[in-house]
Design a protein around this motif. Structure first.
Motif, PDB file in Angstrom:
ATOM      1  N   VAL A  64       1.889  -4.374  -4.757  1.00 33.32           N
ATOM      2  CA  VAL A  64       2.947  -5.295  -5.150  1.00 33.32           C
ATOM      3  C   VAL A  64       3.992  -5.241  -4.056  1.00 33.32           C
ATOM      4  O   VAL A  64       4.309  -4.172  -3.545  1.00 33.32           O
ATOM      5  N   TYR A  65       4.524  -6.413  -3.693  1.00 34.40           N
ATOM      6  CA  TYR A  65       5.573  -6.417  -2.685  1.00 34.40           C
ATOM      7  C   TYR A  65       6.660  -7.421  -3.038  1.00 34.40           C
ATOM      8  O   TYR A  65       6.455  -8.349  -3.819  1.00 34.40           O
ATOM      9  N   ASP A  66       7.834  -7.191  -2.441  1.00 33.58           N
ATOM     10  CA  ASP A  66       8.992  -8.051  -2.618  1.00 33.58           C
ATOM     11  C   ASP A  66       8.940  -9.115  -1.531  1.00 33.58           C
ATOM     12  O   ASP A  66       9.121  -8.813  -0.355  1.00 33.58           O
ATOM     13  N   HIS A  67       8.690 -10.369  -1.923  1.00 32.18           N
ATOM     14  CA  HIS A  67       8.527 -11.407  -0.904  1.00 32.18           C
ATOM     15  C   HIS A  67       9.837 -11.760  -0.208  1.00 32.18           C
ATOM     16  O   HIS A  67       9.825 -12.453   0.806  1.00 32.18           O
ATOM     17  N   ASP A  68      10.973 -11.286  -0.738  1.00 30.17           N
ATOM     18  CA  ASP A  68      12.266 -11.532  -0.083  1.00 30.17           C
ATOM     19  C   ASP A  68      12.556 -10.539   1.040  1.00 30.17           C
ATOM     20  O   ASP A  68      13.526 -10.717   1.778  1.00 30.17           O
ATOM     21  N   LEU A  95       4.209 -12.618  -9.473  1.00 29.32           N
ATOM     22  CA  LEU A  95       4.500 -11.914 -10.719  1.00 29.32           C
ATOM     23  C   LEU A  95       5.821 -12.363 -11.328  1.00 29.32           C
ATOM     24  O   LEU A  95       5.956 -12.451 -12.541  1.00 29.32           O
ATOM     25  N   ASP A  96       6.811 -12.591 -10.494  1.00 27.71           N
ATOM     26  CA  ASP A  96       8.113 -13.080 -10.932  1.00 27.71           C
ATOM     27  C   ASP A  96       8.773 -13.768  -9.744  1.00 27.71           C
ATOM     28  O   ASP A  96       8.090 -14.118  -8.777  1.00 27.71           O
ATOM     29  N   HIS A  97      10.090 -13.950  -9.793  1.00 22.67           N
ATOM     30  CA  HIS A  97      10.778 -14.678  -8.724  1.00 22.67           C
ATOM     31  C   HIS A  97      10.759 -13.949  -7.385  1.00 22.67           C
ATOM     32  O   HIS A  97      10.932 -14.575  -6.342  1.00 22.67           O
ATOM     33  N   ARG A  98      10.560 -12.631  -7.390  1.00 25.72           N
ATOM     34  CA  ARG A  98      10.597 -11.865  -6.147  1.00 25.72           C
ATOM     35  C   ARG A  98       9.324 -11.088  -5.862  1.00 25.72           C
ATOM     36  O   ARG A  98       9.047 -10.760  -4.715  1.00 25.72           O
ATOM     37  N   SER A  99       8.567 -10.737  -6.887  1.00 28.19           N
ATOM     38  CA  SER A  99       7.430  -9.826  -6.709  1.00 28.19           C
ATOM     39  C   SER A  99       6.103 -10.565  -6.651  1.00 28.19           C
ATOM     40  O   SER A  99       5.837 -11.453  -7.459  1.00 28.19           O
ATOM     41  N   CYS A 100       5.273 -10.155  -5.697  1.00 29.67           N
ATOM     42  CA  CYS A 100       3.925 -10.692  -5.550  1.00 29.67           C
ATOM     43  C   CYS A 100       2.920  -9.546  -5.627  1.00 29.67           C
ATOM     44  O   CYS A 100       3.199  -8.441  -5.153  1.00 29.67           O
ATOM     45  N   LEU A 101       1.788  -9.824  -6.216  1.00 30.82           N
ATOM     46  CA  LEU A 101       0.665  -8.891  -6.251  1.00 30.82           C
ATOM     47  C   LEU A 101      -0.402  -9.452  -5.334  1.00 30.82           C
ATOM     48  O   LEU A 101      -0.728 -10.642  -5.406  1.00 30.82           O
ATOM     49  N   GLU A 102      -0.925  -8.616  -4.459  1.00 29.90           N
ATOM     50  CA  GLU A 102      -2.073  -9.001  -3.663  1.00 29.90           C
ATOM     51  C   GLU A 102      -3.181  -7.992  -3.889  1.00 29.90           C
ATOM     52  O   GLU A 102      -2.929  -6.789  -3.982  1.00 29.90           O
ATOM     53  N   VAL A 103      -4.407  -8.499  -3.989  1.00 29.55           N
ATOM     54  CA  VAL A 103      -5.601  -7.670  -4.088  1.00 29.55           C
ATOM     55  C   VAL A 103      -6.535  -8.130  -2.980  1.00 29.55           C
ATOM     56  O   VAL A 103      -6.945  -9.289  -2.953  1.00 29.55           O
ATOM     57  N   SER A 104      -6.822  -7.238  -2.067  1.00 32.33           N
ATOM     58  CA  SER A 104      -7.715  -7.544  -0.950  1.00 32.33           C
ATOM     59  C   SER A 104      -9.033  -6.834  -1.143  1.00 32.33           C
ATOM     60  O   SER A 104      -9.065  -5.654  -1.513  1.00 32.33           O
ATOM     61  N   VAL A 105     -10.114  -7.549  -0.908  1.00 32.54           N
ATOM     62  CA  VAL A 105     -11.444  -6.957  -0.885  1.00 32.54           C
ATOM     63  C   VAL A 105     -11.751  -6.680   0.581  1.00 32.54           C
ATOM     64  O   VAL A 105     -11.649  -7.567   1.425  1.00 32.54           O
ATOM     65  N   LEU A 106     -12.083  -5.430   0.861  1.00 33.57           N
ATOM     66  CA  LEU A 106     -12.318  -4.981   2.232  1.00 33.57           C
ATOM     67  C   LEU A 106     -13.717  -4.398   2.345  1.00 33.57           C
ATOM     68  O   LEU A 106     -14.281  -3.913   1.356  1.00 33.57           O
ATOM     69  N   ARG A 107     -14.256  -4.405   3.561  1.00 29.44           N
ATOM     70  CA  ARG A 107     -15.502  -3.687   3.818  1.00 29.44           C
ATOM     71  C   ARG A 107     -15.521  -3.309   5.288  1.00 29.44           C
ATOM     72  O   ARG A 107     -15.062  -4.066   6.149  1.00 29.44           O
ATOM     73  N   GLY A 125       9.212  -2.738   1.679  1.00 30.80           N
ATOM     74  CA  GLY A 125       9.120  -3.818   0.694  1.00 30.80           C
ATOM     75  C   GLY A 125       7.832  -3.820  -0.101  1.00 30.80           C
ATOM     76  O   GLY A 125       7.719  -4.531  -1.092  1.00 30.80           O
ATOM     77  N   VAL A 126       6.833  -3.011   0.318  1.00 28.00           N
ATOM     78  CA  VAL A 126       5.584  -2.907  -0.436  1.00 28.00           C
ATOM     79  C   VAL A 126       5.722  -1.764  -1.438  1.00 28.00           C
ATOM     80  O   VAL A 126       6.183  -0.678  -1.111  1.00 28.00           O
ATOM     81  N   ARG A 127       5.315  -2.039  -2.678  1.00 21.97           N
ATOM     82  CA  ARG A 127       5.397  -1.028  -3.739  1.00 21.97           C
ATOM     83  C   ARG A 127       4.031  -0.913  -4.423  1.00 21.97           C
ATOM     84  O   ARG A 127       3.250  -1.846  -4.411  1.00 21.97           O
ATOM     85  N   HIS A 128       3.802   0.216  -5.025  1.00 23.15           N
ATOM     86  CA  HIS A 128       2.630   0.412  -5.898  1.00 23.15           C
ATOM     87  C   HIS A 128       1.292   0.164  -5.225  1.00 23.15           C
ATOM     88  O   HIS A 128       0.367  -0.327  -5.848  1.00 23.15           O
ATOM     89  N   GLY A 129       1.159   0.494  -3.955  1.00 30.40           N
ATOM     90  CA  GLY A 129      -0.101   0.291  -3.257  1.00 30.40           C
ATOM     91  C   GLY A 129      -1.147   1.309  -3.658  1.00 30.40           C
ATOM     92  O   GLY A 129      -0.851   2.493  -3.824  1.00 30.40           O
ATOM     93  N   GLN A 130      -2.385   0.848  -3.835  1.00 32.61           N
ATOM     94  CA  GLN A 130      -3.483   1.742  -4.185  1.00 32.61           C
ATOM     95  C   GLN A 130      -4.788   1.174  -3.652  1.00 32.61           C
ATOM     96  O   GLN A 130      -5.033  -0.025  -3.728  1.00 32.61           O
ATOM     97  N   ILE A 131      -5.615   2.057  -3.124  1.00 39.94           N
ATOM     98  CA  ILE A 131      -6.929   1.641  -2.628  1.00 39.94           C
ATOM     99  C   ILE A 131      -8.014   2.296  -3.465  1.00 39.94           C
ATOM    100  O   ILE A 131      -7.871   3.434  -3.908  1.00 39.94           O
ATOM    101  N   GLN A 132      -9.077   1.549  -3.687  1.00 44.24           N
ATOM    102  CA  GLN A 132     -10.262   2.059  -4.376  1.00 44.24           C
ATOM    103  C   GLN A 132     -11.432   1.906  -3.417  1.00 44.24           C
ATOM    104  O   GLN A 132     -11.826   0.796  -3.098  1.00 44.24           O
ATOM    105  N   LEU A 133     -11.946   3.025  -2.921  1.00 42.70           N
ATOM    106  CA  LEU A 133     -13.059   3.015  -1.965  1.00 42.70           C
ATOM    107  C   LEU A 133     -14.377   3.260  -2.691  1.00 42.70           C
ATOM    108  O   LEU A 133     -14.461   4.122  -3.561  1.00 42.70           O
ATOM    109  N   ILE A 134     -15.393   2.523  -2.302  1.00 47.38           N
ATOM    110  CA  ILE A 134     -16.730   2.684  -2.871  1.00 47.38           C
ATOM    111  C   ILE A 134     -17.698   2.892  -1.712  1.00 47.38           C
ATOM    112  O   ILE A 134     -17.782   2.041  -0.826  1.00 47.38           O
ATOM    113  N   PRO A 135     -18.402   4.011  -1.681  1.00 40.20           N
ATOM    114  CA  PRO A 135     -19.333   4.248  -0.575  1.00 40.20           C
ATOM    115  C   PRO A 135     -20.454   3.207  -0.588  1.00 40.20           C
ATOM    116  O   PRO A 135     -20.923   2.797  -1.639  1.00 40.20           O
ATOM    117  N   ALA A 136     -20.837   2.778   0.585  1.00 39.37           N
ATOM    118  CA  ALA A 136     -21.874   1.748   0.696  1.00 39.37           C
ATOM    119  C   ALA A 136     -22.587   1.921   2.025  1.00 39.37           C
ATOM    120  O   ALA A 136     -22.179   2.712   2.870  1.00 39.37           O
TER     121      ALA A 136
END
Length: 157
Positions: A64-68, A95-107, A125-136
């Motif tokens: 989640v990040y503050d787009h301002d 999410l609201d007037h200032r907050s955006c959620l981004e979800v990126s799929v990476l490989r 300005g970025v908050r609540h960042g989390q990564i989920q890694l899956i071995p492949a």
């Protein structure tokens, strides 16, 4: 499937029951299987990365990040373009007037994916960042889709 017996203290059993209820598991066994799969996946990633220097993975990066925040959107977009080889897709939600959620799929290589995640969530300005890694692993095969034989890469998890 094998049956095992496990003894745990009351606090740990209560924590497992809360986890089970929160995630709507129907049994302790299924909750423990998923917990162990997650541990195994993380250990496989670490072992793979240690052995090869950079094992392969697929991942989701949610933040989640503050787009301002000054030029943050431009910096995030620039980082995505600089790492186009890792980016599969990105979902953007207001999410609201200032907050955006981004979800990126990476490989890509575990080290490169983790570095991009660290670069992203450490931005001011970025908050609540989390990564989920899956071995492949990447697998190239020659096969047919609709009759036309060709070779391309598949991801096996």
């Amino acid at each position: 499937m094998q049956r095992i017996t496990l003894s745990v203290d009351d606090d740990l059993a209560a924590a497992l029951d809360r986890h089970m209820k929160t995630h709507r598991y129907t049994s302790r066994s299924e909750a423990l299987r998923d917990i162990l799969r997650g541990v195994e996946a993380g250990q496989r990633l670490d072992r793979e990365a240690d052995r090869k220097g950079d094992g392969f993975c697929v991942a989701t990066l949610a933040y989640v990040y503050d787009h301002d925040t000054r030029e943050l959107g431009q910096r995030l977009t620039q980082a995505q373009h600089e790492h186009h080889d890792l980016q599969v897709a990105t979902l953007h939600v207001h999410l609201d007037h200032r907050s955006c959620l981004e979800v990126s799929v990476l490989r890509g290589p575990v080290g490169a994916v983790r570095a991009l995640a660290d670069e992203t969530v450490s931005q001011r300005g970025v908050r609540h960042g989390q990564i989920q890694l899956i071995p492949a692993e990447r697998i190239s095969r020659r096969h047919a889709h609709g009759g036309a034989a060709h070779e391309h890469e598949h991801i096996q998890v």
